[in-house]
Design an enzyme around this catalytic site. Structure first.
Site, PDB file in Angstrom:
ATOM      1  N   ARG A  46      45.977  15.016  52.598  1.00 34.63           N
ATOM      2  CA  ARG A  46      45.728  16.228  51.819  1.00 34.63           C
ATOM      3  C   ARG A  46      45.791  15.838  50.347  1.00 34.63           C
ATOM      4  NH1 ARG A  46      49.657  15.320  48.929  1.00 34.63           N
ATOM      5  NH2 ARG A  46      49.136  17.272  47.917  1.00 34.63           N
ATOM      6  N   GLY A  47      45.353  16.786  49.524  1.00 35.01           N
ATOM      7  CA  GLY A  47      45.245  16.494  48.091  1.00 35.01           C
ATOM      8  C   GLY A  47      43.788  16.281  47.756  1.00 35.01           C
ATOM      9  N   ALA A  48      43.275  16.993  46.774  1.00 36.04           N
ATOM     10  CA  ALA A  48      41.834  17.010  46.538  1.00 36.04           C
ATOM     11  C   ALA A  48      41.189  15.619  46.495  1.00 36.04           C
ATOM     12  CB  ALA A  48      41.552  17.795  45.257  1.00 36.04           C
ATOM     13  N   ARG A  89      37.872  22.037  54.972  1.00 33.68           N
ATOM     14  CA  ARG A  89      38.669  22.813  54.007  1.00 33.68           C
ATOM     15  C   ARG A  89      37.747  23.221  52.861  1.00 33.68           C
ATOM     16  NH1 ARG A  89      44.267  20.297  52.268  1.00 33.68           N
ATOM     17  NH2 ARG A  89      44.755  22.524  51.951  1.00 33.68           N
ATOM     18  N   GLN A 196      54.947  20.651  49.970  1.00 35.69           N
ATOM     19  CA  GLN A 196      54.477  19.377  49.410  1.00 35.69           C
ATOM     20  C   GLN A 196      55.417  18.854  48.314  1.00 35.69           C
ATOM     21  OE1 GLN A 196      52.510  22.064  49.965  1.00 35.69           O
ATOM     22  NE2 GLN A 196      50.354  21.512  50.343  1.00 35.69           N
ATOM     23  N   ASP A 237      42.432  21.593  42.476  1.00 34.42           N
ATOM     24  CA  ASP A 237      41.493  21.416  43.592  1.00 34.42           C
ATOM     25  C   ASP A 237      40.076  21.732  43.177  1.00 34.42           C
ATOM     26  OD1 ASP A 237      44.279  22.028  44.860  1.00 34.42           O
ATOM     27  OD2 ASP A 237      43.074  21.038  46.402  1.00 34.42           O
ATOM     28  N   ASN A 247      44.414  25.785  42.313  1.00 35.47           N
ATOM     29  CA  ASN A 247      45.420  24.818  42.710  1.00 35.47           C
ATOM     30  C   ASN A 247      46.342  25.475  43.733  1.00 35.47           C
ATOM     31  OD1 ASN A 247      46.390  22.047  42.261  1.00 35.47           O
ATOM     32  ND2 ASN A 247      48.259  23.030  41.507  1.00 35.47           N
ATOM     33  N   LYS A 248      47.300  24.677  44.222  1.00 30.36           N
ATOM     34  CA  LYS A 248      48.192  25.158  45.270  1.00 30.36           C
ATOM     35  C   LYS A 248      48.779  26.540  44.953  1.00 30.36           C
ATOM     36  CE  LYS A 248      48.622  23.729  48.228  1.00 30.36           C
ATOM     37  NZ  LYS A 248      47.762  24.109  49.372  1.00 30.36           N
TER      38      LYS A 248
HETATM   39  C1  LIG Z   1      45.680  15.803  43.009  1.00 27.56           C
HETATM   40  S1  LIG Z   1      45.899  16.806  44.397  1.00 27.56           S
HETATM   41  C2  LIG Z   1      45.257  18.304  43.956  1.00 27.56           C
HETATM   42  C3  LIG Z   1      45.847  19.457  44.742  1.00 27.56           C
HETATM   43  O1  LIG Z   1      45.667  19.373  46.191  1.00 27.56           O
HETATM   44  C4  LIG Z   1      46.827  19.955  46.820  1.00 27.56           C
HETATM   45  O2  LIG Z   1      46.509  20.869  47.845  1.00 27.56           O
HETATM   46  P1  LIG Z   1      46.776  20.467  49.409  1.00 27.56           P
HETATM   47  O3  LIG Z   1      48.135  19.808  49.469  1.00 27.56           O
HETATM   48  O4  LIG Z   1      46.712  21.784  50.142  1.00 27.56           O
HETATM   49  O5  LIG Z   1      45.637  19.539  49.762  1.00 27.56           O
HETATM   50  C5  LIG Z   1      47.513  20.682  45.694  1.00 27.56           C
HETATM   51  O6  LIG Z   1      46.842  21.889  45.378  1.00 27.56           O
HETATM   52  C6  LIG Z   1      47.325  19.656  44.592  1.00 27.56           C
HETATM   53  O7  LIG Z   1      47.710  20.099  43.339  1.00 27.56           O
END
Ligand SMILES: CSC[C@H]1O[C@H](OP(=O)(O)O)[C@H](O)[C@@H]1O
EC number: 5.3.1.23
Length: 345
Positions: A46-48, A89, A196, A237, A247-248
């Site tokens: 996960r993570g963009a 996603r 996270q 994101d 973002n989250k």
């Molecule tokens: C550099 S990661 C960007 C962003 O992605 C994460 O979401 P997820 O854990 O649901 O994939 C989070 O919003 C991060 O800040």
């Protein structure tokens, strides 16, 4: 040291299962695009930016599976496979950026034999992964000058090495500040409901001996009110042309609190997270996830059976709450419409 969450060797893509951190470090092997799609949707990865890297390897696996007599037949099947990856996603634009890049590379090399085309696409996925690490380090160098020495920095979610090809975006700026000799202490929001911050950001920073304190999401305002936060930095994101930031979930809340307390609110993101095709944040698709993420923590039930649940995985912070956007091409402040457009030239 900053971990690389995705590795590729001998035809196998290995990803650390981020659902099990920090308790267990388990690496899973992937050899086909459908299992990579499942890994993205279930948040093994996960993570963009990391999602973009994983999708690129997924597309390379798809190319390796396709049998076609000509490029038109290949392209039709390749697009179908990429659509499966794209459906995982909806919010992080890096996923679509990576898949579009893989499709463009395929089209640009349509004269190649199928084996050579497959190799070119695998090489492109490897390039996307390798470039991301350098992009984050360059971003870190641009952003760290914004942090004073002995700064207390609050961050939300995980925008670290685990969310990228390594090093991190928001945490990359923090790493760069530490590498520049600054004493940085981090407050990490736990970031319900997927945790996270508590699970991933705290784990990453402790691996690097960067002082980190985990707080519940509802403690951020009180910490700011005590004057214990010098700056906030988060990842993103998707950032629209006017500088609105998806973002989250919970990021918008932190941004409003930062504004109230006169604390700078920084967003660190690569150019691949900026979506100039969208004029503002109202157009960003916001993922809604399984209610069980809210009602349960593992096997522990936190809410009554049958209760209604709303579980948006992201929110949108309007650009007027953003002090600066840090990218690998530089820092933009104030006039995001023209500033982001100029960076994208
Ligand atoms: C550099 S990661 C960007 C962003 O992605 C994460 O979401 P997820 O854990 O649901 O994939 C989070 O919003 C991060 O800040």
């Amino acid at each position: 040291m900053s971990i690389k969450p995705i590795e590729f060797e001998n035809g196998v893509c290995r990803m650390i299962d981020q659902r099990l951190l920090p308790a267990q470090e388990v690496w899973l092997d992937y050899r086909d695009y459908r299992s990579v799609a499942e890994a993205i949707q279930t948040m093994v990865v996960r993570g963009a930016p990391a999602i973009g890297v994983a999708a690129a390897f997924g597309a390379a696996f798809a190319a390796a599976e396709i049998e076609a007599e000509d490029f038109a037949m290949f392209e039709s099947q390749f697009e179908e496979c990429c659509a499966v990856l794209a459906a995982t996603r909806p919010t992080a634009v890096n996923l679509f950026w990576a898949l579009d890049r893989m499709k463009s590379v395929a089209k640009a090399n349509q004269k190649l034999s199928l084996p050579d085309l497959r190799q070119v696409l695998l090489d492109e996925a490897l390039t996307i992964a390798e470039d991301d690490d350098q992009i984050n380090r360059t971003m870190g160098a641009h952003g760290q000058v914004l942090f004073p020495d002995k700064a207390n920095i609050l961050t939300h979610c995980n925008a670290g090495a685990l969310a990228t090809g390594g090093y991190g975006t928001a945490l990359g700026v923090i790493r760069a500040a530490v590498e520049a000799g600054k004493q940085i202490e981090v407050f990490a929001d736990e970031t319900r409901p997927f945790w996270q911050g508590a699970r991933l950001t705290a784990w990453e920073l402790m691996q690097d001996d960067i002082p980190v304190t985990v707080i519940c999401d509802n403690m951020a305002g009180y910490l700011m009110q005590q004057g214990r936060v010098d700056a906030v930095i988060v990842g993103a994101d998707r950032i629209t042309a006017n500088g609105d930031v998806a973002n989250k979930i919970g990021t918008y809340t932190v941004a409003v609190l930062a504004k109230e307390h006169g604390i700078p609110f920084y967003v660190a993101a690569p150019m691949s997270t900026i979506d100039l095709s969208l004029t503002d944040g109202s157009q960003i698709p916001i993922e809604e996830r399984d209610p069980r993420e809210v009602t349960h923590c593992g096997d522990t039930q936190l809410a009554p059976d049958g209760v209604k649940v709303y579980n948006p995985a992201f929110d949108v912070t309007p650009s007027h709450l953003v002090t600066a956007i840090i990218t690998e091409r530089g820092v933009v402040q104030g006039d995001y419409l023209n500033g982001l457009k100029a960076l994208a030239q």
